[in-house]
Scaffold this motif. Structure first.
Motif, PDB file in Angstrom:
ATOM      1  N   ASN A 169      48.801  -5.604   8.286  1.00  0.00           N
ATOM      2  CA  ASN A 169      48.371  -4.614   9.288  1.00  0.00           C
ATOM      3  C   ASN A 169      49.663  -3.770   9.462  1.00  0.00           C
ATOM      4  OD1 ASN A 169      50.303  -5.568  11.662  1.00  0.00           O
ATOM      5  ND2 ASN A 169      49.121  -7.419  11.513  1.00  0.00           N
ATOM      6  N   GLN A 170      49.422  -2.430  10.487  1.00  0.00           N
ATOM      7  CA  GLN A 170      50.524  -1.535  10.176  1.00  0.00           C
ATOM      8  C   GLN A 170      51.772  -2.073  10.917  1.00  0.00           C
ATOM      9  OE1 GLN A 170      49.034   0.560   8.302  1.00  0.00           O
ATOM     10  NE2 GLN A 170      50.638   1.773   9.440  1.00  0.00           N
ATOM     11  N   ASP A 171      51.757  -3.312  11.797  1.00  0.00           N
ATOM     12  CA  ASP A 171      53.008  -3.828  12.178  1.00  0.00           C
ATOM     13  C   ASP A 171      53.899  -4.440  10.970  1.00  0.00           C
ATOM     14  OD1 ASP A 171      52.368  -2.980  14.825  1.00  0.00           O
ATOM     15  OD2 ASP A 171      51.638  -5.128  15.314  1.00  0.00           O
ATOM     16  N   ASP A 172      53.259  -4.619   9.838  1.00  0.00           N
ATOM     17  CA  ASP A 172      54.120  -5.223   8.702  1.00  0.00           C
ATOM     18  C   ASP A 172      54.554  -4.213   7.888  1.00  0.00           C
ATOM     19  OD1 ASP A 172      52.902  -7.771   9.416  1.00  0.00           O
ATOM     20  OD2 ASP A 172      51.187  -7.582   7.981  1.00  0.00           O
ATOM     21  N   ILE A 173      54.389  -2.863   8.145  1.00  0.00           N
ATOM     22  CA  ILE A 173      55.024  -1.839   7.567  1.00  0.00           C
ATOM     23  C   ILE A 173      56.071  -1.186   8.240  1.00  0.00           C
ATOM     24  CG2 ILE A 173      54.720   0.484   6.518  1.00  0.00           C
ATOM     25  CD1 ILE A 173      51.703  -0.693   5.948  1.00  0.00           C
ATOM     26  N   LYS A 174      57.385  -1.241   7.945  1.00  0.00           N
ATOM     27  CA  LYS A 174      58.521  -0.767   8.396  1.00  0.00           C
ATOM     28  C   LYS A 174      59.261   0.383   7.679  1.00  0.00           C
ATOM     29  CE  LYS A 174      58.523  -4.495  11.157  1.00  0.00           C
ATOM     30  NZ  LYS A 174      58.164  -4.895  12.460  1.00  0.00           N
ATOM     31  N   GLU A 175      60.189   1.107   8.377  1.00  0.00           N
ATOM     32  CA  GLU A 175      60.844   2.174   7.876  1.00  0.00           C
ATOM     33  C   GLU A 175      61.960   1.618   7.361  1.00  0.00           C
ATOM     34  OE1 GLU A 175      60.039   5.351   7.224  1.00  0.00           O
ATOM     35  OE2 GLU A 175      58.119   5.110   8.376  1.00  0.00           O
ATOM     36  N   PHE A 176      62.507   1.821   6.239  1.00  0.00           N
ATOM     37  CA  PHE A 176      63.599   1.375   5.402  1.00  0.00           C
ATOM     38  C   PHE A 176      64.688   1.308   6.647  1.00  0.00           C
ATOM     39  CE2 PHE A 176      67.789   1.593   3.198  1.00  0.00           C
ATOM     40  CZ  PHE A 176      67.712   0.735   2.462  1.00  0.00           C
ATOM     41  N   LYS A 177      65.093   2.519   7.173  1.00  0.00           N
ATOM     42  CA  LYS A 177      66.211   2.587   7.985  1.00  0.00           C
ATOM     43  C   LYS A 177      66.252   1.743   9.210  1.00  0.00           C
ATOM     44  CE  LYS A 177      64.289   6.603  10.219  1.00  0.00           C
ATOM     45  NZ  LYS A 177      64.375   8.028  10.341  1.00  0.00           N
ATOM     46  N   SER A 178      65.061   1.185   9.615  1.00  0.00           N
ATOM     47  CA  SER A 178      64.766   0.296  10.726  1.00  0.00           C
ATOM     48  C   SER A 178      65.111  -1.140  10.503  1.00  0.00           C
ATOM     49  CB  SER A 178      63.546   0.378  11.244  1.00  0.00           C
ATOM     50  OG  SER A 178      62.663  -0.284  10.585  1.00  0.00           O
ATOM     51  N   LEU A 179      65.420  -1.595   9.396  1.00  0.00           N
ATOM     52  CA  LEU A 179      65.601  -2.772   8.704  1.00  0.00           C
ATOM     53  C   LEU A 179      67.107  -3.215   8.993  1.00  0.00           C
ATOM     54  CD1 LEU A 179      63.331  -2.885   5.850  1.00  0.00           C
ATOM     55  CD2 LEU A 179      62.756  -3.860   7.981  1.00  0.00           C
ATOM     56  N   ASP A 180      67.492  -4.627   8.937  1.00  0.00           N
ATOM     57  CA  ASP A 180      68.641  -4.923   9.079  1.00  0.00           C
ATOM     58  C   ASP A 180      69.628  -4.797   7.876  1.00  0.00           C
ATOM     59  OD1 ASP A 180      68.764  -7.328   7.553  1.00  0.00           O
ATOM     60  OD2 ASP A 180      67.838  -8.531   9.417  1.00  0.00           O
ATOM     61  N   SER A 181      70.777  -4.856   7.820  1.00  0.00           N
ATOM     62  CA  SER A 181      71.688  -4.303   6.830  1.00  0.00           C
ATOM     63  C   SER A 181      71.298  -5.238   5.615  1.00  0.00           C
ATOM     64  CB  SER A 181      73.099  -4.172   7.127  1.00  0.00           C
ATOM     65  OG  SER A 181      73.625  -5.505   7.519  1.00  0.00           O
ATOM     66  N   GLU A 182      71.169  -6.789   5.740  1.00  0.00           N
ATOM     67  CA  GLU A 182      71.024  -7.653   4.747  1.00  0.00           C
ATOM     68  C   GLU A 182      69.790  -7.418   3.980  1.00  0.00           C
ATOM     69  OE1 GLU A 182      71.141 -11.595   5.824  1.00  0.00           O
ATOM     70  OE2 GLU A 182      73.046 -11.694   6.420  1.00  0.00           O
TER      71      GLU A 182
END
Length: 152
Positions: A9-22
């Protein structure tokens, strides 16, 4: 990690910059690995990076062969490198393909191959080209009820 379980679902798709550094580090390693792809037949380069329980990252790219069944996917290349170095517990996987309109998830063979090493589920981050958007899922979500032989 930033991974959501369940169906897409749309909640499973994230912007790269919003993900943690690891997670960003893992995806960047897959992006770099993709540059080494040997894909003269399909022209479809894929890179993968797998993190082991000690935090080490192993990378892989797809390597094609004129006898297509002899080809190996990026995900299995990365996992085999880790396994051959003594690491069989994975904590995350990143896959980067070149499809702009869809996500390049692991094929069925890779899903089953990786499922062999699942004691606890682990996140799978599937990135597509710029602007980098990332599908966040898990190996068990990609292969529900995967085949496993249990040895007592």
């Amino acid at each position: 990690m930033d991974c959501v379980n369940g169906s897409l679902n749309q909640d499973d798709i994230k912007e790269f910059k919003s993900l943690d550094s690891e997670v960003q580090e893992l995806i960047n390693a897959a992006i770099k690995a993709r540059t080494f792809s040997y894909s003269p037949y399909s022209n479809f380069a894929v890179g993968a990076a797998i993190r082991t329980e000690n935090g080490q990252i192993y990378t892989g790219c797809n390597v094609e062969n004129a006898a297509f069944s002899s080809s190996i996917c990026a995900e299995r290349t990365a996992a085999c490198k880790a396994i051959s170095e003594g690491h069989k517990v994975f904590t995350a996987l990143a896959v980067v393909g070149q499809q702009e309109k869809s996500f390049t998830t692991p094929c069925g063979v890779c899903r089953q191959f990786l499922f062999e090493f699942v004691d606890n589920d682990f996140p799978v981050y599937v990135a597509k080209p710029s602007p980098y958007r990332v599908l966040c899922t898990t190996i068990s979500s990609l292969l529900p009820r995967g085949f496993k032989t249990y040895i007592n």
